[in-house]
Design a protein around this motif. Structure first.
Motif, PDB file in Angstrom:
ATOM      1  N   GLN A 103       0.827  -1.204   0.000  1.00 55.14           N
ATOM      2  CA  GLN A 103       0.000   0.000   0.000  1.00 55.14           C
ATOM      3  C   GLN A 103       0.861   1.253   0.000  1.00 55.14           C
ATOM      4  N   LEU A 104       1.916   1.238   0.798  1.00 56.68           N
ATOM      5  CA  LEU A 104       2.815   2.399   0.841  1.00 56.68           C
ATOM      6  C   LEU A 104       3.497   2.606  -0.505  1.00 56.68           C
ATOM      7  N   ARG A 105       3.882   1.506  -1.151  1.00 57.30           N
ATOM      8  CA  ARG A 105       4.552   1.627  -2.450  1.00 57.30           C
ATOM      9  C   ARG A 105       3.581   2.103  -3.530  1.00 57.30           C
ATOM     10  N   LEU A 106       2.334   1.650  -3.452  1.00 63.38           N
ATOM     11  CA  LEU A 106       1.329   2.135  -4.400  1.00 63.38           C
ATOM     12  C   LEU A 106       1.095   3.627  -4.223  1.00 63.38           C
ATOM     13  N   GLU A 107       1.017   4.063  -2.986  1.00 64.92           N
ATOM     14  CA  GLU A 107       0.829   5.490  -2.720  1.00 64.92           C
ATOM     15  C   GLU A 107       2.025   6.295  -3.214  1.00 64.92           C
ATOM     16  N   ALA A 108       3.222   5.752  -3.003  1.00 64.89           N
ATOM     17  CA  ALA A 108       4.423   6.448  -3.479  1.00 64.89           C
ATOM     18  C   ALA A 108       4.451   6.523  -4.999  1.00 64.89           C
ATOM     19  N   LEU A 109       4.058   5.427  -5.670  1.00 67.26           N
ATOM     20  CA  LEU A 109       4.024   5.422  -7.136  1.00 67.26           C
ATOM     21  C   LEU A 109       3.011   6.438  -7.656  1.00 67.26           C
ATOM     22  N   ASN A 110       1.863   6.516  -7.005  1.00 70.24           N
ATOM     23  CA  ASN A 110       0.858   7.491  -7.428  1.00 70.24           C
ATOM     24  C   ASN A 110       1.358   8.914  -7.217  1.00 70.24           C
ATOM     25  N   THR A 111       2.072   9.135  -6.102  1.00 69.82           N
ATOM     26  CA  THR A 111       2.655  10.459  -5.855  1.00 69.82           C
ATOM     27  C   THR A 111       3.658  10.816  -6.941  1.00 69.82           C
ATOM     28  N   ALA A 112       4.500   9.852  -7.294  1.00 74.68           N
ATOM     29  CA  ALA A 112       5.481  10.098  -8.361  1.00 74.68           C
ATOM     30  C   ALA A 112       4.778  10.412  -9.674  1.00 74.68           C
ATOM     31  N   ARG A 113       3.703   9.680  -9.964  1.00 76.44           N
ATOM     32  CA  ARG A 113       2.958   9.936 -11.208  1.00 76.44           C
ATOM     33  C   ARG A 113       2.374  11.348 -11.216  1.00 76.44           C
ATOM     34  N   GLU A 114       1.785  11.756 -10.115  1.00 77.60           N
ATOM     35  CA  GLU A 114       1.192  13.092 -10.044  1.00 77.60           C
ATOM     36  C   GLU A 114       2.260  14.173 -10.176  1.00 77.60           C
ATOM     37  N   LEU A 115       3.403  13.953  -9.530  1.00 82.76           N
ATOM     38  CA  LEU A 115       4.472  14.954  -9.601  1.00 82.76           C
ATOM     39  C   LEU A 115       5.056  15.061 -11.002  1.00 82.76           C
ATOM     40  N   ALA A 116       4.997  13.974 -11.747  1.00 84.37           N
ATOM     41  CA  ALA A 116       5.611  13.963 -13.079  1.00 84.37           C
ATOM     42  C   ALA A 116       4.680  14.485 -14.170  1.00 84.37           C
ATOM     43  N   GLU A 117       3.447  14.806 -13.821  1.00 86.45           N
ATOM     44  CA  GLU A 117       2.510  15.303 -14.836  1.00 86.45           C
ATOM     45  C   GLU A 117       3.022  16.614 -15.428  1.00 86.45           C
ATOM     46  N   GLY A 118       3.008  16.673 -16.746  1.00 83.13           N
ATOM     47  CA  GLY A 118       3.508  17.856 -17.437  1.00 83.13           C
ATOM     48  C   GLY A 118       5.001  17.814 -17.685  1.00 83.13           C
ATOM     49  N   VAL A 119       5.679  16.828 -17.128  1.00 83.65           N
ATOM     50  CA  VAL A 119       7.128  16.710 -17.309  1.00 83.65           C
ATOM     51  C   VAL A 119       7.463  15.479 -18.139  1.00 83.65           C
TER      52      VAL A 119
END
Length: 539
Positions: free
Chosen positions: A14-30
């Motif tokens: 669950q923590l890794r899924l949340e981290a992956l989603n955070t990375a995806r959101e941060l990478a939007e537009g980049v």
């Protein structure tokens, strides 16, 4: 695996899924949208799978045409389902053999498996309620597009992947390049079976198994278990059953499969993004940027105008009254720039400074580019472009923002030195003294002109007082004017230095808001992205 271990692994997932989603959101537009979409698909699949039955393990049998995949499925499941399935229409659909029907329905609906069969227990392999689902899938090398699409979809959804190969096509590039190599991170939930081993003698079987293991190692699957079996003779089938039974018994396949998906997605993001951290914003870079922008925004021109305006006003306030009025015809340098006025609202006013020309724009662009380049040094390519882009966006807003900042800066023009009133009073007293002396001399001259008695005037050291009054008044006025000019020049330089400091602070505030902060946001986003990506990977 103990219940405690299962809970711990689920929590870590669950923590890794949340981290992956955070990375995806941060990478939007980049990062590219297609890569972010693939990560989103992984997150969606994980959320869907975790919401379904955790008591079932889905094992998919994958293989090429002629590998004996369906025969091995029958041998392992102890049924003849796949044989019956051969009589279905050629647009094959997945077929499910189920041990433990309760709770399997929604899971198979999600997998889009319509043909389902509850199978009887198989001794030493699957009990009636063991929660095992075996899927017989279409051939991945089928000429039918629909079949290949089903296989590709199932590769991304089943909990355990069993790849069935045969001695003739075990090294086929299609299976290794298109399926196995991209799934290198899924070794914990992958099993490879070399079927039809009965067609080889013992030395040849050992050689083929060794060759297959070597190929798998080059694919990044060196830890995958490779088994030899024969669906026809039953040789090796118990070992295949045992390997599947062990996976089911541990109840960790679903979590391991999803963890492998997260690892693969995180690796994909890392490869697209690149590795590294930005150097960040240093104090000297921030200072250089503000200094260059101040020069480009004509701050030195305004500072000089402040000095000259103060000198002009000082001369008007402390100069010789006989000549000071001439200064009214000399325009105020600050007023010419529409600065230093108390009748306008600074936040709404604009200066009359000359618009930025090509040299000023070039200087501004160079300063912003140098700042962004230094701050983004060390960042991966896409993020460096994002940092530079943030600086460029802010640069386009600089001319108007800088002009407004200069117009709104408090130049302290309303502040009057205390010595001005003193000098002004003394100047007028000196003028009165000189005028009084001239009047006295005029009266004496008039009396003499009309042949009237001229009274004796007081003298000091032989000098008549009226003459001394005129000379003293003029001399005092000139002396005060010279002294006032000297003091005014000194005070003007101090006033100009103070104005320069405030103007540069105003420019620095604009640079901070328009350039530094957006750049810092992107740098912080990169740092958070790297941290999230690190948290999403296996520890």
């Amino acid at each position: 695996m103990s219940r405690h271990s299962l809970v711990r692994e689920s929590s870590q997932l669950q923590l890794r899924l949340e981290a992956l989603n955070t990375a995806r959101e941060l990478a939007e537009g980049v990062l590219p949208d297609e890569e972010l979409q693939s990560v989103y698909d992984v997150l969606e699949r994980a959320a869907s799978r975790r919401s379904l039955s955790a008591g079932h393990t889905v094992v998919g049998f994958f293989g090429a045409t002629g590998s004996g995949k369906s025969s091995l499925f029958n041998a392992v499941s102890g049924s003849e389902l796949a044989t019956a399935a051969a009589r279905r229409p050629t647009t094959s659909e997945p077929l499910a053999g189920i041990w433990g029907e309760d709770g399997s329905g929604p899971l198979l609906d999600w997998l889009d498996v319509k043909e389902r069969h509850v199978l009887p227990p198989v001794s030493g392999f699957a009990d009636a309620d063991s929660g095992l689902v075996l899927l017989d899938l279409p051939d991945f090398d089928s000429t039918r597009v629909e079949n290949r699409e089903i296989v590709q979809r199932m590769v991304g959804m089943v909990d355990v992947l069993v790849w069935v190969m045969d001695p003739q096509k075990y090294a086929d590039a299609a299976v290794h390049n298109d399926f196995l190599r991209p799934m290198a991170s899924h070794g914990a939930v992958t099993l490879v079976v070399l079927n039809q081993i009965d067609t080889l003698n013992a030395p040849d079987a050992a050689a083929v198994l060794g060759s297959l293991e070597g190929i798998l190692e080059r694919d990044g699957l060196g830890m995958v278990r490779v088994l030899g079996a024969s669906a026809l003779t039953g040789d090796g089938v118990p070992a295949v059953r045992g390997a599947i039974r062990n996976v089911v018994a541990q109840r960790a396949a679903t979590t391991q499969r999803l963890a492998a998906d997260v690892a693969k997605a995180a690796t994909g993001l890392s490869e697209v993004s690149g590795q590294g951290e930005a150097r960040g914003i240093k104090g000297n870079a921030r200072s250089r940027l503000a200094s260059e922008l101040a020069t480009a925004a004509n701050v030195p021109v305004v500072v000089e105008a402040v000095q000259r305006s103060f000198q002009r006003e000082s001369a008007r306030r402390t100069g010789w009254p006989v000549t000071r009025w001439l200064l009214r015809f000399r325009p105020d340098p600050l007023r010419r720039l529409n600065l230093g006025r108390s009748d306008t609202r600074p936040e709404l006013s604009r200066t009359s400074l000359p618009p930025a020309g090509a040299p000023e724009r070039a200087r501004t662009d160079a300063a912003v580019r140098e700042f962004a380049d230094e701050a983004s040094f060390g960042a991966p390519g896409p993020w460096r472009a994002a940092i530079r882009g943030a600086a460029r966006d802010g640069r386009d807003q600089l001319p108007d923002a800088l002009d407004q900042a200069i117009a709104g800066a408090d130049l302290k023009t309303a502040k009057r030195p205390l010595w001005w009133p003193l000098f002004n009073t003394l100047q007028w007293l000196a003028l009165l003294l000189a005028v009084g002396g001239l009047g006295w001399l005029g009266v004496l001259a008039a009396l003499g002109y009309f042949q009237m008695p001229v009274p004796e005037v007081p003298r000091t050291e032989g000098w008549p007082w009226p003459t001394l009054m005129v000379a003293g008044g003029v001399a005092l006025g000139v002396l005060l004017a010279i002294t006032g000019r000297i003091l005014g020049g000194w005070a003007a330089r101090i006033r100009a230095a103070g104005a320069a400091k405030r103007l540069k602070a105003a420019v620095a505030a604009v640079a901070e808001q328009r350039i530094v902060e957006p750049v810092d946001v992107e740098i912080t986003r990169l740092t958070a992205f790297n941290a999230a990506l690190k948290a999403a990977r296996p520890h």
